[in-house]
Every structure is written in structure tokens, then in C-alpha cells.
Motif scaffolding. Structure first.
Motif, PDB file in Angstrom:
ATOM      1  N   UNK A 310      -4.456   0.439  13.061  1.00 38.53           N
ATOM      2  CA  UNK A 310      -3.210   0.600  12.308  1.00 38.53           C
ATOM      3  C   UNK A 310      -3.544   1.322  11.008  1.00 38.53           C
ATOM      4  N   UNK A 311      -2.540   1.980  10.460  1.00 40.63           N
ATOM      5  CA  UNK A 311      -2.738   2.685   9.192  1.00 40.63           C
ATOM      6  C   UNK A 311      -3.221   1.727   8.103  1.00 40.63           C
ATOM      7  N   UNK A 312      -2.608   0.536   8.119  1.00 42.29           N
ATOM      8  CA  UNK A 312      -2.917  -0.472   7.105  1.00 42.29           C
ATOM      9  C   UNK A 312      -4.402  -0.872   7.168  1.00 42.29           C
ATOM     10  N   UNK A 313      -4.844  -1.145   8.396  1.00 34.07           N
ATOM     11  CA  UNK A 313      -6.238  -1.575   8.577  1.00 34.07           C
ATOM     12  C   UNK A 313      -7.185  -0.460   8.154  1.00 34.07           C
ATOM     13  N   UNK A 314      -6.776   0.757   8.413  1.00 35.50           N
ATOM     14  CA  UNK A 314      -7.612   1.895   8.068  1.00 35.50           C
ATOM     15  C   UNK A 314      -7.691   2.050   6.539  1.00 35.50           C
ATOM     16  N   UNK A 315      -6.559   1.798   5.879  1.00 36.28           N
ATOM     17  CA  UNK A 315      -6.532   1.873   4.419  1.00 36.28           C
ATOM     18  C   UNK A 315      -7.472   0.825   3.824  1.00 36.28           C
ATOM     19  N   UNK A 316      -7.401  -0.375   4.368  1.00 35.07           N
ATOM     20  CA  UNK A 316      -8.283  -1.454   3.875  1.00 35.07           C
ATOM     21  C   UNK A 316      -9.743  -1.068   4.095  1.00 35.07           C
ATOM     22  N   UNK A 317     -10.016  -0.467   5.248  1.00 31.75           N
ATOM     23  CA  UNK A 317     -11.392  -0.060   5.549  1.00 31.75           C
ATOM     24  C   UNK A 317     -11.842   1.007   4.564  1.00 31.75           C
ATOM     25  N   UNK A 318     -10.930   1.881   4.209  1.00 31.17           N
ATOM     26  CA  UNK A 318     -11.270   2.957   3.289  1.00 31.17           C
ATOM     27  C   UNK A 318     -11.687   2.382   1.936  1.00 31.17           C
ATOM     28  N   UNK A 319     -10.964   1.349   1.484  1.00 27.80           N
ATOM     29  CA  UNK A 319     -11.336   0.702   0.219  1.00 27.80           C
ATOM     30  C   UNK A 319     -12.676   0.002   0.333  1.00 27.80           C
ATOM     31  N   UNK A 320     -12.854  -0.687   1.437  1.00 29.18           N
ATOM     32  CA  UNK A 320     -14.118  -1.398   1.661  1.00 29.18           C
ATOM     33  C   UNK A 320     -15.287  -0.435   1.619  1.00 29.18           C
ATOM     34  N   UNK A 321     -15.120   0.680   2.295  1.00 28.24           N
ATOM     35  CA  UNK A 321     -16.206   1.668   2.339  1.00 28.24           C
ATOM     36  C   UNK A 321     -16.465   2.273   0.961  1.00 28.24           C
ATOM     37  N   UNK A 322     -15.386   2.539   0.189  1.00 27.67           N
ATOM     38  CA  UNK A 322     -15.563   3.090  -1.164  1.00 27.67           C
ATOM     39  C   UNK A 322     -16.419   2.165  -2.028  1.00 27.67           C
ATOM     40  N   UNK A 323     -16.122   0.866  -1.925  1.00 28.07           N
ATOM     41  CA  UNK A 323     -16.869  -0.102  -2.729  1.00 28.07           C
ATOM     42  C   UNK A 323     -18.353  -0.069  -2.361  1.00 28.07           C
ATOM     43  N   UNK A 324     -18.597  -0.026  -1.064  1.00 26.81           N
ATOM     44  CA  UNK A 324     -19.982  -0.013  -0.594  1.00 26.81           C
ATOM     45  C   UNK A 324     -20.662   1.299  -0.969  1.00 26.81           C
ATOM     46  N   UNK A 325     -19.921   2.387  -0.815  1.00 25.97           N
ATOM     47  CA  UNK A 325     -20.485   3.698  -1.103  1.00 25.97           C
ATOM     48  C   UNK A 325     -20.890   3.811  -2.576  1.00 25.97           C
TER      49      UNK A 325
END
Ligand SMILES: [Zn+2]
Length: 500
Positions: A310-325
């Protein structure tokens, strides 16, 4: 704990023991190259890429073979439609395949055989099956005799008698005439006169789909392999038929472990062309989704479960990845001592000697990471370890905003640097590659409070039901979106946003 996989063959989680010590032979069913790859392919090949990296990290020499099906009905039809040859169409889509996989940092297989380049092996294989009387030719076609193979159905758990009744209804009239048994499947197909065809002892034609994998496994890896991979939609009939062909021909078990990934759902429905919710990797990445966000997103779900897109789940993943990155960038941005010497190559992850120098906390996280991954590749658990490991680095980054790095105590610096190196190595095992060009994220303050409260409620319920696995999963999920839970007495749970 030892490495365990859920084996479709036994339907159990089993200890993994390789045939040869320190070596793993893997075969993965590849794509039919008539079109661009879609999300289902991305999901599947990302998971198997992580499997391969993890085995390498654990010290195995991994041979990974994945095929291209470059001749079949879909390819012939598409080439006709586009007015090009099947070779041209395949060649183009193989190039596109490599582009997509390279973008997602999926390591290239050790070898990638193509059906049309293995005709000799395929024909030999069919001839051997004929000699063993488990195959018969009929009007230019060759079929495998399902009832001559006593274990037919062992992978899918299907009972052959029921299958025959069902399959009989689906047979086309001309097939009824040439097949002895309705479940028998084609090893070689006679071609229509105007179709692309190859010469064979049975006349002009082309190989059936299943036989190419059996022939390629034997050619590239031998008669028995450790792990056979594919999507769960391939269990029947494709993998069942591969087993029947190979085991009838070689008299040996084809593969010890069969691993299958779950399907992709889009907005709650199965992704399919007919439903119009079909997303290619290309179109998704064009929409500002970074390849690493997609990888991160896929790894949040166990490979065997359906993946809800879902778009929502993808958005959350994008934030998660930014934090890790952000934390992964740390060592590169500050170019801390010895960094050049310890250049991290995520494509060749190895357990390194510096791990012996880790402090107790980091060592525990390292061993927890391995425990999660050993447990049938629990990637979401592994991600939660990366987040825990990144906490002290995050703190240190904020601290450096006020202080010059040269003023920092050397011992403290070494400690953070070691943690950063461990974080980078473990991220590498998951194939998560630092992106130094990513813009600094704005403050991630817009967390969805309602959703968090709901997840906390679900977790309390899970705990009350003693479903601790689910409870842990929800905690990990929250951590991935930047929320830390604090359990207080009397079953009260508070949460706080992890500091940026
Ligand atoms: Zn296959």
C-alpha cells in the motif's frame, strides 16, 4: 541456535545441513522474458538475494543459478504482436531484467542459463526419460508419465487420483487424444509450421517449460542440490514436475530444501494483470520511490507471508529507511580514522575480526541479528536490530552538531566507529546500501498517533493471548517507524518517538 528453514517438502522448520561442508548449491526459477519485471519478481528476488548474502556472510561458498525462460507461448505471442523475432524480444527483456535487478542491488547469479542455449541438454534429458520408460512420444509431442513416478505429489501434497479427475475436464480435445493420462505433462511440444522451432529426435518443436529447469540444474549444479527457490505459485505444477523429471532420471533427490516466497497483494487484492493493479518495478521507481526503500519495505515482512503493498506502508518504509540511512552515512560523512582501510563492501559481506573488539551491548546485538536470520530469515527482526544499533550513532551525530570532532575523546570515537562498522556490515547482509546523496530528512514529527495507539492495543491483546511472537513483531514494526515502547507495571505501555 542453528540455521533453520521452513521446507515446503516436509512442511516443517528444519535445521539446514549442506550436502558439502561450507558450500551451498542453490537453484532459483527465473523469469519468462516477454515483459518487464513486476513487484512480485522484486519481492521474490530481493528475498533470495538476502538469503544468498546471509549464507555468504556465514562463511558458505554459494553457487546461485537462475534461469531465463526465453522460449514459450507468451514469448511467441508477444513477439508476433510486436513484429519482432522471439530472440530479439528475449534479448531486450533480459537487458531490462538486469537493469532492474542491478538497481535493486540484487547480486547477479553465478550463472544464468537460457532455455534456447541448453537445447542439447534438454533433449538428452528427455531421451533418458524415454529410455527409463517414464516418458512417451505421441504425434511429435513427448509427455512425462505421471503414474510411473511413485512420489508424484510429494511437494504439493496433492493426491494424484483427484488431480486426474480435475485435469481431465480441462483438457483440450487434441490433448486428450495424444496424452495417455490427463495429468501427464509435456516435455517437448511439436511446433505449428509457422512458429519458431528447433530440431529434435521427435521432429521440430520446442521444450516444455518444466524440463528446462531439470536440465539446467543437472548441467550447472549436478544431480542433487541444497536449496531450490521459487514463488509459492510455482509449487504446483512446476516444481512438482521438476522433482518428477529429475528424480526419475537421476534416481536421486533433486533438492534437500524447497523455499517458497509468498505473493504480493495490492490494496488487499492479489496483484494480477487482469485486476489492473499490476505494478512494474520500473514504474514504481519512477515515482520517487528509492530502490532501498523498496528493499527495506520488502524485508519488513517474512518472505513466506503475503506482502501487502500500500502507498501508506511504502511511505512508512521510506521514513524508516531514511532514519537508517542517516546513521549508515555517518562514517562516510565524518571520515573517521581508518575508514578508508576498512572500506565496506556490502556485496561481499564477511564476519570480520573487529567483531571481537565489540563492547558487550554491540556483541549481543550482533548475536541477536544472527539468531533472527537463522530463524528462517526473520528479516523484520533483523531490521529491528539495525535500529537498536543505530541509536548510539544517532545520539553521537546530534552531539557532533555542538562539538568539533577533534575535541571528542578518542576512546569514545572508536567505540561509536566500531558500532557504525557493525551497523554497516549487518545492513550489508540485508543488501541495504548507504545512499550518501539522500537529502537530510526533515524532522519526522508527523507520526500517526491513532495508528500507534491501535498497534499498542493489538500488542497488549497478543500478550494477553500469550502470542509473544506477534507481540514482538508489533514492537519491531513500531520501531521501524521510529516508535519505542516502554512497558510499565499493570500492563500499561507508554511510547516515545526515537530521537532523530
Ligand atoms: Zn523452474
Amino acid at each position: 541456535m542453528s540455521l533453520k528453514f521452513t521446507n515446503t517438502l516436509s512442511k516443517k522448520k528444519e535445521d539446514f545441513i549442506s550436502i558439502n561442508p561450507n558450500q551451498v548449491k542453490i537453484y532459483c526459477c527465473g523469469v519468462t522474458v516477454y515483459d518487464l519485471c513486476h513487484l512480485g519478481h522484486a519481492r521474490s528476488y530481493l528475498n533470495w538475494d538476502v538469503l544468498r548474502r546471509f549464507l555468504t556472510w556465514k562463511g558458505f561458498e554459494v553457487k546461485f543459478v537462475q534461469n531465463f525462460t526465453d522460449i514459450d507461448d507468451k514469448i511467441i505471442n508477444r513477439a508476433n504482436k510486436e513484429g519482432c523475432s522471439t530472440d530479439e524480444l528475449s534479448e531486450r527483456n533480459i537487458d531490462e531484467f538486469h537493469k532492474d535487478m542491478d538497481t535493486l542491488s540484487i547480486l547477479r547469479p553465478t550463472s544464468m542459463p537460457r532455455a534456447t542455449k541448453c537445447l542439447h541438454q534438454i533433449i538428452n534429458f528427455i531421451e533418458e526419460l524415454e529410455q527409463k520408460k517414464v516418458a512417451y512420444s505421441s504425434n511429435g509431442d513427448v509427455y512425462f508419465s505421471v503414474d510411473k513416478h511413485k512420489n508424484y505429489g510429494k511437494l504439493s501434497g496433492r493426491e494424484i487420483e483427484n488431480q486426474i479427475d480435475n485435469a481431465a475436464g480441462r483438457l483440450k480435445k487434441n490433448q486428450k487424444e495424444s496424452k495417455k493420462n490427463s495429468l501427464d505433462f509435456a516435455l517437448w511440444k511439436k511446433s505449428n509450421s509457422d512458429e519458431v522451432s528447433y530440431s529434435s529426435p521427435w521432429g521440430n518443436g520446442r521444450p516444455g517449460w518444466h524440463i528446462e529447469c531439470s536440465a539446467m540444474v543437472k548441467q550447472e549444479l549436478g544431480e542433487s542440490i541444497d536449496i531450490h527457490l521459487g514463488g509459492s505459485d510455482l509449487i504446483f505444477p512446476h516444481h512438482e514436475n521438476e522433482i518428477a523429471q529429475s528424480e526419475a532420471c537421476n534416481g536421486k533427490e533433486l533438492a534437500k530444501y524447497w523455499l517458497h516466497n509468498g505473493m504480493v497483494n495490492v490494496g488487499g487484492e492479489k496483484m494480477s494483470k487482469s485486476l489492473g493493479n499490476f505494478t512494474t518495478i520500473r514504474s514504481l521507481l519512477d515515482k520517487d520511490i528509492s530502490p532501498m526503500t523498496l528493499r527495506f519495505f520488502v524485508l519488513q515482512t517474512n518472505y513466506r507471508k503475503p506482502l501487502d503493498f500500500t502507498e501508506e506502508a511504502l511511505k512508512a518504509a521510506s521514513k524508516g529507511w531514511e532514519r537508517l540511512n542517516n546513521c549508515l552515512s555517518f562514517g562516510y560523512i565524518y571520515k573517521i580514522k581508518d575508514q578508508a582501510k576498512n572500506e565496506i563492501n556490502i556485496d561481499k559481506p564477511i564476519k570480520r575480526s573487529f567483531f571481537n573488539k565489540l563492547d558487550e551491548d554491540s556483541f549481543k546485538l550482533l548475536s541477536d541479528f544472527e539468531k533472527y536470520m537463522d530463524d528462517d530469515l526473520n528479516t523484520s527482526g533483523a531490521l529491528s536490530i539495525l535500529f537498536e544499533l543505530s541509536q548510539p550513532i544517532k545520539k553521537f551525530i546530534s552531539f557532533l552538531k555542538e562539538k568539533d570532532i577533534n575535541e571528542v575523546d578518542q576512546e569514545e570515537l572508536n567505540e561509536v566507529f566500531n558500532k557504525w562498522q557493525l551497523l554497516s556490515e549487518l545492513a550489508g547482509v540485508l543488501g541495504l546500501k548507504v545512499n550518501l546523496n539522500q537529502e537530510k530528512p526533515t524532522n519526522n514529527t508527523e507520526l500517526d498517533t491513532n495508528k500507534i495507539e491501535e498497534l499498542i492495543k493489538n500488542r497488549s491483546l497478543a500478550k494477553a493471548n500469550k502470542d509473544f511472537l506477534l507481540a514482538d513483531k508489533i514492537r519491531a514494526e513500531l520501531k521501524n517507524i521510529g516508535v519505542d515502547l516502554i512497558d510499565k507495571p499493570k500492563g500499561v505501555t507508554e511510547w516515545k518517538q526515537l530521537s532523530d
